[in-house]
Design a protein around this motif. Structure first.
Motif, PDB file in Angstrom:
ATOM      1  N   PHE A   1       0.851  -1.185   0.000  1.00  0.00           N
ATOM      2  CA  PHE A   1       0.000   0.000   0.000  1.00  0.00           C
ATOM      3  C   PHE A   1       0.884   1.232   0.000  1.00  0.00           C
ATOM      4  CE2 PHE A   1      -2.246   3.187   2.744  1.00  0.00           C
ATOM      5  CZ  PHE A   1      -3.117   3.627   1.757  1.00  0.00           C
ATOM      6  N   HIS A   2       0.686   2.079  -0.997  1.00  0.00           N
ATOM      7  CA  HIS A   2       1.454   3.316  -1.125  1.00  0.00           C
ATOM      8  C   HIS A   2       0.471   4.482  -1.160  1.00  0.00           C
ATOM      9  CE1 HIS A   2       4.943   0.864  -1.925  1.00  0.00           C
ATOM     10  NE2 HIS A   2       4.272   0.235  -2.863  1.00  0.00           N
TER      11      HIS A   2
ATOM     12  N   ARG B   1       0.612   7.653  -1.177  1.00  0.00           N
ATOM     13  CA  ARG B   1       0.889   8.834  -2.011  1.00  0.00           C
ATOM     14  C   ARG B   1       0.670   8.576  -3.501  1.00  0.00           C
ATOM     15  NH1 ARG B   1       6.101  11.521   0.968  1.00  0.00           N
ATOM     16  NH2 ARG B   1       5.093  11.635   2.987  1.00  0.00           N
ATOM     17  N   THR B   2       0.768   7.322  -3.908  1.00  0.00           N
ATOM     18  CA  THR B   2       0.634   7.024  -5.328  1.00  0.00           C
ATOM     19  C   THR B   2      -0.716   6.427  -5.688  1.00  0.00           C
ATOM     20  OG1 THR B   2       1.635   4.847  -5.032  1.00  0.00           O
ATOM     21  CG2 THR B   2       3.108   6.676  -5.585  1.00  0.00           C
ATOM     22  N   GLY B   3      -1.516   6.060  -4.696  1.00  0.00           N
ATOM     23  CA  GLY B   3      -2.820   5.463  -4.976  1.00  0.00           C
ATOM     24  C   GLY B   3      -2.671   4.046  -5.495  1.00  0.00           C
ATOM     25  N   GLY B   4      -3.688   3.567  -6.173  1.00  0.00           N
ATOM     26  CA  GLY B   4      -3.619   2.239  -6.769  1.00  0.00           C
ATOM     27  C   GLY B   4      -4.086   1.117  -5.872  1.00  0.00           C
ATOM     28  N   GLY B   5      -4.697   1.426  -4.760  1.00  0.00           N
ATOM     29  CA  GLY B   5      -5.241   0.377  -3.910  1.00  0.00           C
ATOM     30  C   GLY B   5      -4.196  -0.305  -3.058  1.00  0.00           C
ATOM     31  N   GLY B   6      -4.520  -1.529  -2.669  1.00  0.00           N
ATOM     32  CA  GLY B   6      -3.613  -2.306  -1.847  1.00  0.00           C
ATOM     33  C   GLY B   6      -3.940  -2.280  -0.365  1.00  0.00           C
ATOM     34  N   ILE B   7      -4.915  -1.483   0.031  1.00  0.00           N
ATOM     35  CA  ILE B   7      -5.206  -1.389   1.468  1.00  0.00           C
ATOM     36  C   ILE B   7      -6.342  -2.313   1.911  1.00  0.00           C
ATOM     37  CG2 ILE B   7      -6.857   0.513   1.317  1.00  0.00           C
ATOM     38  CD1 ILE B   7      -5.464   1.608   3.902  1.00  0.00           C
TER      39      ILE B   7
END
Length: 144
Positions: A106-107, A109-115
């Protein structure tokens, strides 16, 4: 008043608090699953209110995340089953992809999901995945 003998270990108070909802697997079904969960919790809270308001919110968040993951990673229909347990709520999401969910980095600042998968594990007291021939069942247990 005599009652019929019980053939399982389910206490009578738990019998009425179980629902299964089926969805065709369209993007709008994420909202549908959340609304179905809210309907279940509303009915449950009439007899057994949650121990804390955040329990209600946590269950809705977990259902939303699991439904969104079903749409994204397991195209096709999915089922949501909710059941009252002795001390909480058991959520089962059945989808068509037999692959086990894997946490992604999960990042923020860059978005893209993962949480989502991390949230599910953080909010639930127990999470398990059962793979079968036509997909998988994700079992999530949350306090109530």
């Amino acid at each position: 008043m005599a009652t019929e003998p019980r053939w399982d270990d389910t206490p009578p108070s738990e019998e009425r608090y179980e629902r299964t909802f089926s969805f065709p697997g369209e993007l709008r079904n994420v909202t549908g699953a959340r609304l179905a969960a809210e309907e279940f919790l509303r009915a449950l809270s009439r007899q057994a209110p949650p121990g804390a308001q955040e329990y209600w919110d946590d269950i809705l968040l977990v259902v939303t995340e699991l439904a969104a993951n079903a749409i994204q990673y397991a195209p096709g229909p999915f089922d949501l089953r909710m059941r009252r347990t002795f001390d909480g709520v058991h959520v089962t999401m059945r989808d068509t992809n037999p692959a086990r969910p894997e946490p992604r980095p999960f990042h923020p600042r860059t978005g893209g999901g993962g949480i989502g998968w991390h949230l599910v594990h953080t909010l639930c007291s127990q999470v398990s995945v059962v793979v079968h021939d036509t997909g998988k069942d994700i079992h999530a247990f949350l306090p109530w």
